[in-house]
Design a protein around this motif. Structure first.
Motif, PDB file in Angstrom:
ATOM      1  N   VAL A   1       0.866  -1.178   0.000  1.00  9.82           N
ATOM      2  CA  VAL A   1       0.000   0.000   0.000  1.00  9.82           C
ATOM      3  C   VAL A   1       0.904   1.229   0.000  1.00  9.82           C
ATOM      4  O   VAL A   1       1.714   1.404   0.912  1.00  9.82           O
ATOM      5  N   GLU A   2       0.788   2.049  -1.038  1.00 12.53           N
ATOM      6  CA  GLU A   2       1.535   3.301  -1.102  1.00 12.53           C
ATOM      7  C   GLU A   2       0.740   4.356  -0.340  1.00 12.53           C
ATOM      8  O   GLU A   2      -0.458   4.520  -0.576  1.00 12.53           O
ATOM      9  N   VAL A   3       1.389   5.077   0.543  1.00  6.82           N
ATOM     10  CA  VAL A   3       0.694   6.052   1.375  1.00  6.82           C
ATOM     11  C   VAL A   3       1.339   7.421   1.218  1.00  6.82           C
ATOM     12  O   VAL A   3       2.551   7.527   1.023  1.00  6.82           O
ATOM     13  N   ASP A   4       0.530   8.472   1.262  1.00 11.52           N
ATOM     14  CA  ASP A   4       0.911   9.867   1.088  1.00 11.52           C
ATOM     15  C   ASP A   4       1.129  10.218  -0.371  1.00 11.52           C
ATOM     16  O   ASP A   4       0.711  11.264  -0.836  1.00 11.52           O
ATOM     17  N   ARG A   5       1.796   9.367  -1.131  1.00 11.00           N
ATOM     18  CA  ARG A   5       2.018   9.611  -2.560  1.00 11.00           C
ATOM     19  C   ARG A   5       1.984   8.283  -3.300  1.00 11.00           C
ATOM     20  O   ARG A   5       2.208   7.225  -2.713  1.00 11.00           O
ATOM     21  N   GLN A   6       1.713   8.351  -4.604  1.00 10.72           N
ATOM     22  CA  GLN A   6       1.566   7.145  -5.403  1.00 10.72           C
ATOM     23  C   GLN A   6       2.441   7.173  -6.645  1.00 10.72           C
ATOM     24  O   GLN A   6       2.560   8.201  -7.313  1.00 10.72           O
ATOM     25  N   PHE A   7       3.048   6.029  -6.932  1.00 12.51           N
ATOM     26  CA  PHE A   7       3.783   5.846  -8.175  1.00 12.51           C
ATOM     27  C   PHE A   7       3.202   4.701  -8.995  1.00 12.51           C
ATOM     28  O   PHE A   7       3.505   4.578 -10.178  1.00 12.51           O
ATOM     29  N   ALA A   8       2.401   3.850  -8.364  1.00 17.33           N
ATOM     30  CA  ALA A   8       1.876   2.671  -9.055  1.00 17.33           C
ATOM     31  C   ALA A   8       0.356   2.621  -8.960  1.00 17.33           C
ATOM     32  O   ALA A   8      -0.229   1.557  -8.734  1.00 17.33           O
TER      33      ALA A   8
END
Length: 344
Positions: A151-158
């Motif tokens: 889980v990507e949190v605060d910002r996303q790349f995927a």
């Protein structure tokens, strides 16, 4: 030849020791300690008492290898010196504990190498999943390739392939900048660390939208790439605010940059908000403690961490479900640092 523990070194208590002390079988101890399977209440209390007296600690790794189910999750954050990430980690820790997970925390210090090393270590530990404030898409790609939910949190790349938990960056930046426009400011500087990540890009877009809505032309000299820390932000702010054409207001895109601008304003003998107004994204604790207090876009940082672990737990339970991005609300807290621009 029989071997005995060396003098001065106590042997770690085993499940067999607990069983002997409680007068029950090892399987009964296992049921009593894990809560899986039946154990009479008086037997469970006897086992727990024996375990406590012996100082028995379950071998989590051995249990994981036997059951092929890990009860630990990794949390990778960018910089624990920043109160934002510390609060996010606290929220993640609380939620992990409530869900029966042990949290393994790593600080990547915004280093791609440190992030990669931490990800490799978590794979070796066989964690059930990972929450990450990523520096690039590499960490999520690597973990996913090893079958570890992310889980990507605060910002996303995927986005689209990996779950994410973020806040309303664009609307928050637009609200903060619009607040300054409504007060009558026309020369509004933006201090921002980057515009490549979703956080920076969306906050930059919100700033541009607010200026456009106020029929204010964007001045490139007022958009300042101010680095990643207080010192860089302070230096850039000193350069900008010394000049005769300084802005009448500053929107700092995070709490670290806001601190740098605040320090520069004080060093130059300027007054907030009489000479310059200041509003920030991220309501850090210091902003309500200084005088004048600082207007800020508040996000539920603790909730970010907790929601990310909650989402990770759901992903672990349903690994084939579609990826989801959760967006948490933000709100502007208007304090003493913003006012109409000085009369010319």
């Amino acid at each position: 030849m029989e071997r005995h523990p060396s003098p001065g070194r106590s042997r770690r208590p085993t499940i067999k020791d607990v069983a002997e002390a409680a007068g029950v079988s090892r399987s009964t101890v296992s049921r009593a300690l894990t809560g899986r399977g039946y154990a009479a209440s008086d037997v469970r209390e006897r086992v727990l008492r024996a375990a406590a007296e012996l100082g028995y600690v379950p071998d989590v790794m051995a249990r994981t290898l036997k059951q092929q189910v890990s009860r630990s999750v990794g949390v990778l954050v960018s910089d624990l010196r920043n109160p934002f990430y510390a609060e996010l980690a606290a929220g993640a820790s609380r939620e992990a504990r409530e869900r029966g997970y042990t949290m393994v925390l790593a600080d990547t210090s915004l280093s791609a190498e440190a992030e990669s090393e931490a990800a490799e270590a978590l794979v070796a530990l066989r964690v059930a999943g990972v929450v990450v404030t990523p520096n690039s898409s590499a960490v999520s790609t690597y973990l996913s390739a090893h079958g570890i939910p992310v889980v990507e949190v605060d910002r996303q790349f995927a986005a689209g392939s990996t779950d994410g938990v973020v806040v309303g960056n664009r609307v928050g930046a637009r609200t903060a900048t619009s607040h300054l426009v409504e007060l009558g400011h026309r020369r509004i500087a933006l201090f921002i660390d980057e515009t490549d990540w979703t956080t920076g890009y969306e906050r930059y877009q919100g700033y541009l939208e607010a200026l456009a809505a106020g029929d204010i032309k964007v001045e490139p000299d007022l958009v300042v790439s101010s680095g990643w820390d207080v010192a860089d932000s302070r230096r850039r702010a000193l350069d900008m605010l010394r000049g005769p054409g300084r802005p009448t207001a500053v929107f700092a895109a995070n709490n670290v940059l806001a601190e740098g601008v605040w320090r520069a304003i004080g060093e130059l003998g300027l007054r907030v908000p009489a000479d310059i107004s200041l509003v920030a994204f991220d309501d850090a604790p210091w902003m309500s403690m200084v005088s004048p207090t600082v207007s800020a876009v508040s996000q539920n940082t603790y909730g970010l961490g907790a929601t990310a672990v909650r989402r990770l737990s759901e992903r672990i339970e349903m690994p084939d479900a579609d990826s989801v991005t959760t967006v948490l609300n933000v709100r502007l807290i208007s304090r003493e640092s913003t006012a109409p621009p000085p009369a010319i």
